[in-house]
Scaffold this active site. Structure first.
Site, PDB file in Angstrom:
ATOM      1  NE  ARG A 169      -3.624  -2.479   0.422  1.00 29.01           N
ATOM      2  CZ  ARG A 169      -3.297  -3.620  -0.181  1.00 29.01           C
ATOM      3  NH1 ARG A 169      -2.282  -3.680  -1.033  1.00 29.01           N
ATOM      4  NH2 ARG A 169      -3.995  -4.708   0.032  1.00 29.01           N
ATOM      5  CB  SER A 218      -8.713  -1.338   5.160  1.00 27.13           C
ATOM      6  OG  SER A 218      -9.358  -2.559   4.900  1.00 27.13           O
ATOM      7  CD  GLU A 288      -5.084   0.369   3.112  1.00 25.85           C
ATOM      8  OE1 GLU A 288      -4.881  -0.587   3.897  1.00 25.85           O
ATOM      9  OE2 GLU A 288      -5.775   0.273   2.089  1.00 25.85           O
TER      10      GLU A 288
HETATM   11  C1  LIG Z   1     -15.424  -0.233   0.472  1.00 27.76           C
HETATM   12  C2  LIG Z   1     -13.952  -0.091   0.181  1.00 27.76           C
HETATM   13  C3  LIG Z   1     -13.188  -1.221   0.000  1.00 27.76           C
HETATM   14  C4  LIG Z   1     -11.816  -1.081  -0.275  1.00 27.76           C
HETATM   15  N1  LIG Z   1     -11.073  -2.223  -0.464  1.00 27.76           N
HETATM   16  C5  LIG Z   1      -9.752  -2.118  -0.756  1.00 27.76           C
HETATM   17  C6  LIG Z   1      -8.967  -3.292  -0.975  1.00 27.76           C
HETATM   18  O1  LIG Z   1      -9.442  -4.414  -0.929  1.00 27.76           O
HETATM   19  N2  LIG Z   1      -7.659  -3.130  -1.256  1.00 27.76           N
HETATM   20  C7  LIG Z   1      -7.081  -1.890  -1.347  1.00 27.76           C
HETATM   21  O2  LIG Z   1      -5.891  -1.802  -1.622  1.00 27.76           O
HETATM   22  N3  LIG Z   1      -7.804  -0.771  -1.132  1.00 27.76           N
HETATM   23  C8  LIG Z   1      -9.131  -0.850  -0.845  1.00 27.76           C
HETATM   24  N4  LIG Z   1      -9.856   0.278  -0.628  1.00 27.76           N
HETATM   25  C9  LIG Z   1      -9.187   1.593  -0.659  1.00 27.76           C
HETATM   26  C10 LIG Z   1      -9.211   2.277  -2.031  1.00 27.76           C
HETATM   27  O3  LIG Z   1     -10.298   1.811  -2.825  1.00 27.76           O
HETATM   28  C11 LIG Z   1      -7.909   2.068  -2.787  1.00 27.76           C
HETATM   29  O4  LIG Z   1      -6.813   2.618  -2.093  1.00 27.76           O
HETATM   30  C12 LIG Z   1      -7.960   2.708  -4.182  1.00 27.76           C
HETATM   31  O5  LIG Z   1      -6.808   2.348  -4.897  1.00 27.76           O
HETATM   32  C13 LIG Z   1      -8.053   4.228  -4.124  1.00 27.76           C
HETATM   33  O6  LIG Z   1      -8.368   4.682  -5.426  1.00 27.76           O
HETATM   34  P1  LIG Z   1      -9.052   6.105  -5.637  1.00 27.76           P
HETATM   35  O7  LIG Z   1      -9.088   6.368  -7.084  1.00 27.76           O
HETATM   36  O8  LIG Z   1     -10.361   6.152  -4.934  1.00 27.76           O
HETATM   37  O9  LIG Z   1      -7.997   6.992  -4.910  1.00 27.76           O
HETATM   38  P2  LIG Z   1      -8.180   8.408  -4.094  1.00 27.76           P
HETATM   39  O10 LIG Z   1      -8.809   8.108  -2.794  1.00 27.76           O
HETATM   40  O11 LIG Z   1      -8.900   9.328  -5.021  1.00 27.76           O
HETATM   41  O12 LIG Z   1      -6.697   8.774  -3.926  1.00 27.76           O
HETATM   42  C14 LIG Z   1      -5.852   8.024  -3.078  1.00 27.76           C
HETATM   43  C15 LIG Z   1      -4.453   8.629  -3.115  1.00 27.76           C
HETATM   44  O13 LIG Z   1      -3.931   8.499  -4.416  1.00 27.76           O
HETATM   45  C16 LIG Z   1      -3.628   9.775  -4.971  1.00 27.76           C
HETATM   46  N5  LIG Z   1      -3.996   9.741  -6.387  1.00 27.76           N
HETATM   47  C17 LIG Z   1      -5.219   9.568  -6.935  1.00 27.76           C
HETATM   48  N6  LIG Z   1      -5.140   9.574  -8.279  1.00 27.76           N
HETATM   49  C18 LIG Z   1      -3.832   9.754  -8.579  1.00 27.76           C
HETATM   50  C19 LIG Z   1      -3.090   9.849  -9.795  1.00 27.76           C
HETATM   51  N7  LIG Z   1      -3.692   9.763 -10.991  1.00 27.76           N
HETATM   52  N8  LIG Z   1      -1.755  10.023  -9.726  1.00 27.76           N
HETATM   53  C20 LIG Z   1      -1.127  10.118  -8.529  1.00 27.76           C
HETATM   54  N9  LIG Z   1      -1.766  10.058  -7.341  1.00 27.76           N
HETATM   55  C21 LIG Z   1      -3.099   9.862  -7.368  1.00 27.76           C
HETATM   56  C22 LIG Z   1      -4.478  10.775  -4.191  1.00 27.76           C
HETATM   57  O14 LIG Z   1      -3.905  12.059  -4.219  1.00 27.76           O
HETATM   58  C23 LIG Z   1      -4.455  10.145  -2.815  1.00 27.76           C
HETATM   59  O15 LIG Z   1      -3.252  10.446  -2.161  1.00 27.76           O
HETATM   60  C24 LIG Z   1     -11.227   0.193  -0.363  1.00 27.76           C
HETATM   61  C25 LIG Z   1     -12.015   1.339  -0.182  1.00 27.76           C
HETATM   62  C26 LIG Z   1     -13.359   1.205   0.069  1.00 27.76           C
HETATM   63  C27 LIG Z   1     -14.191   2.448   0.240  1.00 27.76           C
END
Ligand SMILES: Cc1cc2nc3c(=O)[nH]c(=O)nc-3n(C[C@H](O)[C@H](O)[C@H](O)COP(=O)(O)OP(=O)(O)OC[C@H]3O[C@@H](n4cnc5c(N)ncnc54)[C@H](O)[C@@H]3O)c2cc1C
Length: 296
Positions: A169, A218, A288
């Site tokens: 992560r 998480s 996380e």
């Molecule tokens: C119900 C639920 C279940 C989940 N299950 C998992 C799981 O099983 N495994 C897991 O790993 N995670 C899980 N997550 C967490 C999350 O979905 C992941 O971390 C996912 O990768 C975040 O993607 P996002 O586009 O929503 O990122 P955001 O929340 O929009 O961004 C996260 C971070 O990445 C940065 N970021 C976003 N886009 C870019 C880009 N293009 N370039 C550089 N930086 C960027 C942002 O600035 C921020 O720091 C879960 C979340 C929820 C709500």
């Protein structure tokens, strides 16, 4: 903010970030920019004064924005940077705003296997690259061949996977450079098997996670050899609430927004969970989720 020449996206002043995050909380950004496409975001960044703070957000599923919001511009990639195409038959290029679920289903339908696990992650490709998102034994960067990035001046370039320091992560990327697209290596598979794998995986998640309330997934990383959820449950914290933020009864590493929670409630609850677990179990949990912005 000045006028931007030839920008085809939408620039919105004083826009609340709550609708752009899965917790549905948080204050406004000075500006939100939703680009039209990659060329457009590049043009926008070329003109954005260097001193303006910049945040990239995908689906906001790993981000807690504080109630005072953020200074500067938030670039929203979801629904904006959404091209998918093939580099070669076994390598797919997906832009940052494609959802992980879309990418997993699309490749499964093509009879390509390897990234079915992404179907259960409610984020974008950009967020998955930034977080090295993973589940059920799969991790994003295990499948990345190369990426396209874009820097603060709007310059686009390709980088190989070896240019990044990747851990659980965690991904270290060059400062002031963001992910524009990822190239994922796949194997030939069986469409029906991949789709079945996705179905089973989603059923498993629905059983284990509180899907009916806004949440941020998480909250804490799993410490080596253990599970944050187990430690939180053992510390008697399931169901603990502050305001409308509550530690989920279904999955102790989730904090749900039961209605009108404030980011402050969620952040205070995160801190209390961490300190209670440390006191009772002697283990320091590391968040996380990314916590950003100003207090109100
Ligand atoms: C119900 C639920 C279940 C989940 N299950 C998992 C799981 O099983 N495994 C897991 O790993 N995670 C899980 N997550 C967490 C999350 O979905 C992941 O971390 C996912 O990768 C975040 O993607 P996002 O586009 O929503 O990122 P955001 O929340 O929009 O961004 C996260 C971070 O990445 C940065 N970021 C976003 N886009 C870019 C880009 N293009 N370039 C550089 N930086 C960027 C942002 O600035 C921020 O720091 C879960 C979340 C929820 C709500």
């Amino acid at each position: 903010m000045q006028d931007f020449k030839n920008c085809r996206g939408r620039l919105m002043p004083n826009e609340s970030l709550a609708p752009y995050t899965s917790w549905r909380v948080g204050g406004p950004a000075d500006f939100v920019y939703i680009p039209a496409d990659l060329a457009d975001v590049s043009n926008f960044l070329q003109q954005l004064p260097q001193q303006v703070p910049l945040l990239w957000l995908g689906l906001g599923s790993n981000t807690l924005v504080r109630d005072g919001g953020i200074e500067g511009v938030a670039i929203i990639t979801q629904g904006a940077l959404i091209e998918m195409n093939h580099d070669d038959p076994l390598v797919i290029r997906a832009e940052a705003g494609i959802s992980c679920a879309q990418l997993a289903r699309h490749t499964a339908r093509l009879g390509l296997t390897g990234i079915e696990f992404l179907a259960g992650i409610p984020g974008t490709v950009g967020g998955a690259l930034a977080m090295n998102a993973g589940c059920y034994g799969g991790e994003t960067w295990q499948h990345v061949v190369k990426v396209e990035t874009i820097d603060r001046q709007g310059k686009r370039q390709e980088r190989s996977a070896a240019d990044f320091e990747v851990a659980y992560r965690h991904v270290k990327r060059p400062e002031n450079e963001w992910f524009a697209a990822g190239y994922f290596q796949l194997n030939n598979g069986e469409k029906s098997q991949s789709l079945e794998k996705i179905k089973t995986l989603l059923e498993k998640r629905n059983m284990a996670q509180p899907t009916s309330w806004p949440n941020g997934g998480s909250v804490f990383r799993n410490p080596p050899g253990d599970y944050a959820a187990r430690l939180i449950e053992q510390s008697g914290l399931k169901g603990k609430a502050i305001g409308k933020a509550r530690v989920s009864e279904k999955h102790a590493n989730f904090i749900i927004n039961e209605g009108e929670a404030k980011a402050k409630d969620i952040e205070t609850l995160i801190a209390q969970v961490a300190s209670t677990v440390e006191e009772k179990q002697g283990i320091k949990l590391i968040p996380e989720v990314c916590i950003i912005g100003k207090n109100q």
